[in-house]
Structures are given as C-alpha cells and as structure tokens.
Design a protein around this motif. Structure first.
Motif, PDB file in Angstrom:
ATOM      1  N   THR A  14      -9.843  -6.594  -0.576  1.00  0.00           N
ATOM      2  CA  THR A  14     -10.664  -5.900  -1.559  1.00  0.00           C
ATOM      3  C   THR A  14      -9.873  -4.758  -2.197  1.00  0.00           C
ATOM      4  N   PRO A  15      -9.804  -4.689  -3.533  1.00  0.00           N
ATOM      5  CA  PRO A  15      -9.090  -3.587  -4.190  1.00  0.00           C
ATOM      6  C   PRO A  15      -9.630  -2.228  -3.751  1.00  0.00           C
ATOM      7  N   GLY A  16      -8.704  -1.310  -3.425  1.00  0.00           N
ATOM      8  CA  GLY A  16      -9.065   0.020  -2.957  1.00  0.00           C
ATOM      9  C   GLY A  16      -9.317   0.099  -1.463  1.00  0.00           C
ATOM     10  N   GLU A  17      -9.156  -1.017  -0.760  1.00  0.00           N
ATOM     11  CA  GLU A  17      -9.452  -1.081   0.672  1.00  0.00           C
ATOM     12  C   GLU A  17      -8.224  -0.741   1.508  1.00  0.00           C
ATOM     13  N   GLU A  18      -8.456  -0.026   2.619  1.00  0.00           N
ATOM     14  CA  GLU A  18      -7.405   0.223   3.595  1.00  0.00           C
ATOM     15  C   GLU A  18      -7.854  -0.318   4.944  1.00  0.00           C
ATOM     16  N   GLN A  35      -0.118   0.132  12.271  1.00  0.00           N
ATOM     17  CA  GLN A  35       0.180  -0.810  11.199  1.00  0.00           C
ATOM     18  C   GLN A  35      -0.898  -0.570  10.154  1.00  0.00           C
ATOM     19  N   TYR A  36      -0.489  -0.364   8.898  1.00  0.00           N
ATOM     20  CA  TYR A  36      -1.408   0.081   7.854  1.00  0.00           C
ATOM     21  C   TYR A  36      -1.234  -0.772   6.606  1.00  0.00           C
ATOM     22  N   ASP A  37      -2.333  -1.257   6.055  1.00  0.00           N
ATOM     23  CA  ASP A  37      -2.336  -1.998   4.787  1.00  0.00           C
ATOM     24  C   ASP A  37      -3.304  -1.325   3.825  1.00  0.00           C
ATOM     25  N   TYR A  38      -2.908  -1.273   2.567  1.00  0.00           N
ATOM     26  CA  TYR A  38      -3.777  -0.760   1.511  1.00  0.00           C
ATOM     27  C   TYR A  38      -3.649  -1.688   0.315  1.00  0.00           C
ATOM     28  N   ARG A  39      -4.776  -2.158  -0.198  1.00  0.00           N
ATOM     29  CA  ARG A  39      -4.793  -3.020  -1.376  1.00  0.00           C
ATOM     30  C   ARG A  39      -5.135  -2.132  -2.573  1.00  0.00           C
ATOM     31  N   GLY A  43      -4.492  -4.760  -7.276  1.00  0.00           N
ATOM     32  CA  GLY A  43      -4.313  -5.953  -6.458  1.00  0.00           C
ATOM     33  C   GLY A  43      -3.040  -5.974  -5.632  1.00  0.00           C
ATOM     34  N   GLU A  44      -2.101  -5.063  -5.898  1.00  0.00           N
ATOM     35  CA  GLU A  44      -0.841  -5.041  -5.142  1.00  0.00           C
ATOM     36  C   GLU A  44      -1.082  -4.477  -3.744  1.00  0.00           C
ATOM     37  N   LEU A  45      -0.375  -5.041  -2.755  1.00  0.00           N
ATOM     38  CA  LEU A  45      -0.534  -4.632  -1.364  1.00  0.00           C
ATOM     39  C   LEU A  45       0.561  -3.653  -0.968  1.00  0.00           C
ATOM     40  N   PHE A  46       0.168  -2.564  -0.310  1.00  0.00           N
ATOM     41  CA  PHE A  46       1.099  -1.625   0.311  1.00  0.00           C
ATOM     42  C   PHE A  46       0.930  -1.770   1.808  1.00  0.00           C
ATOM     43  N   SER A  47       2.038  -1.855   2.524  1.00  0.00           N
ATOM     44  CA  SER A  47       1.988  -2.019   3.971  1.00  0.00           C
ATOM     45  C   SER A  47       3.077  -1.168   4.605  1.00  0.00           C
ATOM     46  N   THR A  48       2.756  -0.526   5.735  1.00  0.00           N
ATOM     47  CA  THR A  48       3.737   0.288   6.431  1.00  0.00           C
ATOM     48  C   THR A  48       3.389   0.373   7.905  1.00  0.00           C
ATOM     49  N   VAL A  49       4.351   0.847   8.699  1.00  0.00           N
ATOM     50  CA  VAL A  49       4.144   1.136  10.117  1.00  0.00           C
ATOM     51  C   VAL A  49       4.682   2.543  10.350  1.00  0.00           C
ATOM     52  N   ALA A  50       3.884   3.381  11.027  1.00  0.00           N
ATOM     53  CA  ALA A  50       4.300   4.753  11.307  1.00  0.00           C
ATOM     54  C   ALA A  50       3.675   5.222  12.618  1.00  0.00           C
TER      55      ALA A  50
END
Length: 73
Positions: A14-18, A35-39, A43-50
């Motif tokens: 879903t757009p705007g979802e984390e 582990q983190y994802d943000y849409r 529509g582009e996905l951002f993903s990271t691990v911290a």
C-alpha cells in the motif's frame, strides 16, 4: 522469524505504508536489528536494515528528501 517478503516480493504494497520486523542475527553475535520496508506514494519501495527503528526511519526520510530534490531541479 517473521518476514517482510513472500516468494521474494515485499508484502509492503500500500502506498505510504511502512512495515518492519525485529530480529536477532546469528552472524553478528546475536545482535538485534530491524528489517524495514516503506512503500512510497509513487509506488517505489525503500528497504533497509539497521540497529534501531529510529535509524531506519531516518534513512527513509533522507531517501524521500533525495527523491523530492531530484524531482524538483
């Protein structure tokens, strides 16, 4: 361990979802990570691990700021 992926595809759709999951890494002396994802709304996905959720969100905010700068030259 929970996963943010199903069949190799992010479940954050879903757009705007984390979404995020907390996990302990056996490769790094059982340290805790997120582990983190943000849409994004485009529509582009951002993903990271911290190590912290705060750090994940800081990285996301930097990513969004760079996207906005590149879209507004």
């Amino acid at each position: 361990m929970q996963s943010l992926n199903r069949n190799g595809v992010s479940i954050t759709q879903t757009p705007g979802e984390e979404k995020f999951v907390k996990f302990r890494s056996s490769a790094f002396k059982r340290r805790t990570f997120y582990q983190y994802d943000y849409r994004h709304t485009d529509g582009e996905l951002f993903s990271t691990v911290a190590k912290t959720l705060v750090e994940c969100r800081r990285r996301r905010n930097e990513w969004i700021a760079k996207k906005e700068q590149s879209n507004n030259p």
